[in-house]
Design a protein around this motif. Structure first.
Motif, PDB file in Angstrom:
ATOM      1  N   SER A   1      12.567   6.870  22.102  1.00  0.00           N
ATOM      2  CA  SER A   1      12.895   5.601  22.746  1.00  0.00           C
ATOM      3  C   SER A   1      11.653   4.908  23.289  1.00  0.00           C
ATOM      4  O   SER A   1      10.739   5.554  23.825  1.00  0.00           O
ATOM      5  N   LYS A   2      11.640   3.578  23.183  1.00  0.00           N
ATOM      6  CA  LYS A   2      10.534   2.791  23.716  1.00  0.00           C
ATOM      7  C   LYS A   2      10.602   2.696  25.240  1.00  0.00           C
ATOM      8  O   LYS A   2       9.607   2.344  25.877  1.00  0.00           O
ATOM      9  N   LYS A   3      11.760   2.999  25.800  1.00  0.00           N
ATOM     10  CA  LYS A   3      11.921   2.928  27.255  1.00  0.00           C
ATOM     11  C   LYS A   3      12.773   4.094  27.727  1.00  0.00           C
ATOM     12  O   LYS A   3      13.451   4.743  26.915  1.00  0.00           O
ATOM     13  N   PRO A   4      12.746   4.406  29.022  1.00  0.00           N
ATOM     14  CA  PRO A   4      13.533   5.540  29.520  1.00  0.00           C
ATOM     15  C   PRO A   4      15.006   5.377  29.191  1.00  0.00           C
ATOM     16  O   PRO A   4      15.526   4.253  29.117  1.00  0.00           O
ATOM     17  N   ILE A   5      15.702   6.495  29.008  1.00  0.00           N
ATOM     18  CA  ILE A   5      17.107   6.445  28.642  1.00  0.00           C
ATOM     19  C   ILE A   5      17.942   5.714  29.691  1.00  0.00           C
ATOM     20  O   ILE A   5      18.963   5.096  29.375  1.00  0.00           O
TER      21      ILE A   5
ATOM     22  N   LEU B   1      11.997   1.873  14.258  1.00  0.00           N
ATOM     23  CA  LEU B   1      11.689   1.259  15.553  1.00  0.00           C
ATOM     24  C   LEU B   1      11.167  -0.170  15.442  1.00  0.00           C
ATOM     25  O   LEU B   1      10.868  -0.793  16.458  1.00  0.00           O
ATOM     26  N   GLN B   2      11.076  -0.696  14.232  1.00  0.00           N
ATOM     27  CA  GLN B   2      10.585  -2.067  14.082  1.00  0.00           C
ATOM     28  C   GLN B   2      11.511  -3.077  14.755  1.00  0.00           C
ATOM     29  O   GLN B   2      11.051  -4.038  15.368  1.00  0.00           O
ATOM     30  N   GLU B   3      12.823  -2.855  14.631  1.00  0.00           N
ATOM     31  CA  GLU B   3      13.783  -3.792  15.212  1.00  0.00           C
ATOM     32  C   GLU B   3      14.776  -3.111  16.135  1.00  0.00           C
ATOM     33  O   GLU B   3      15.813  -3.688  16.467  1.00  0.00           O
ATOM     34  N   ALA B   4      14.480  -1.875  16.544  1.00  0.00           N
ATOM     35  CA  ALA B   4      15.376  -1.135  17.442  1.00  0.00           C
ATOM     36  C   ALA B   4      14.604  -0.648  18.658  1.00  0.00           C
ATOM     37  O   ALA B   4      13.381  -0.485  18.621  1.00  0.00           O
ATOM     38  N   ASP B   5      15.339  -0.412  19.739  1.00  0.00           N
ATOM     39  CA  ASP B   5      14.727   0.076  20.978  1.00  0.00           C
ATOM     40  C   ASP B   5      14.543   1.588  20.961  1.00  0.00           C
ATOM     41  O   ASP B   5      13.703   2.128  21.683  1.00  0.00           O
TER      42      ASP B   5
END
Length: 287
Positions: free
Chosen positions: A88-92, A138-142
């Protein structure tokens, strides 16, 4: 002439202990191995192209009226799995409302993620299914879900992503073991292959036990073919369970109940166990 018994094998290292010492030469032309990723094996079993093998636990539930499970064989874990990761690009804690890319090689873990995020976190998520290539996902997903050796390779490459083990998340919320695959056999082949099936089952169990007692050759094989380091692989295989007893059954039946609550399954499934000399039918859970 009786046709050969077609046996599936998942193309991931997590099933190797059950196959590593399997005495294939004993069976000559009576068996044939078909090696595919879980989603392909699920479809092949459903279409009657494979007689038995490890399939996604979720796929077993979808076809429970047509399958029985071989006793004491599974891919399970109580806590960390080491090959089922949400990147994930950010915390869950910040994923509510996000878009998540799902691997197209999985059934059980895809629905496990949905259970964790929708039932336990109470999130609204949109999903897209893609080939298991993390950078493209991850190009268009978080965030992106990978399983098996794809997940291991991606985790090994590192990066600044947040990484969550799905087995660990499940255990954190439920306290249960989670079973990701079980060795199933199509009921339609039981009468024709009962005696052969008993021998194959015994050989699988013997391989599992021998690997448990002698892990060195397995680790050497995995290092030569998949890279990594000995400590990493030793920890990985120690974290996996290949049994299917009461502990695994309870966790899996709760997973089925959660899936039914979310509408992912019409009803919770009954795991019907086959073993040499007869069959044991287990209690059906109700919602």
């Amino acid at each position: 002439m009786t046709k050969s018994l077609k046996i599936g094998q998942i193309l991931y290292t997590n099933v190797l202990p059950v196959y590593f010492y399997f005495e294939q030469e004993r069976f000559e032309d009576r068996i044939e191995f078909i090696r595919q990723v879980p989603a392909q094996l699920n479809a092949a079993m459903a279409q009657g192209e494979i007689d038995l093998g490890p399939i996604s636990s979720f796929s077993y539930a979808e076809h429970a009226s047509e399958y029985v499970a071989l006793a004491d064989l599974s891919v399970s874990a109580k806590g960390r799995v080491g090959s089922l990761f949400l990147f994930s690009k950010k915390p869950i804690e910040q994923l509510n409302g996000s878009r998540i890319a799902l691997t197209n090689t999985s059934a059980t873990t895809v629905n496990l993620l949905k259970i964790v995020l929708h039932k336990f976190y109470e999130y609204e998520i949109s999903y897209v299914t893609q080939e298991p290539v993390l950078e493209e996902m991850l190009q268009e997903a978080d965030a992106a879900l990978l399983i098996g050796d794809d997940a291991i390779d991606a985790k090994r490459r590192g990066g600044d992503l947040h990484v969550y083990d799905l087995g660990e998340l499940w255990h954190q919320f439920t306290g249960y073991s989670m079973t990701f695959a079980i060795w199933a056999v199509r009921k339609a082949v039981l009468a024709e292959h009962g005696s052969l099936l008993a021998d194959v089952h015994a050989s699988f169990l013997a391989s599992k036990e021998k690997t448990r007692q002698h892990t060195g050759p397995l680790i050497d094989y995995v290092l030569a073919h998949f890279g990594g380091d000995r400590e990493e692989w030793t920890r990985y295989f120690q974290g996996l369970q290949h049994d299917f007893g009461d502990e695994q059954r309870i966790g899996l039946e709760y997973y089925y109940r959660c899936a039914a609550e979310l509408g992912l399954l019409p009803v919770p499934a009954t795991v019907d166990i086959w073993q040499a000399g007869g069959r044991q039918t287990n209690t059906t859970l109700t919602r």
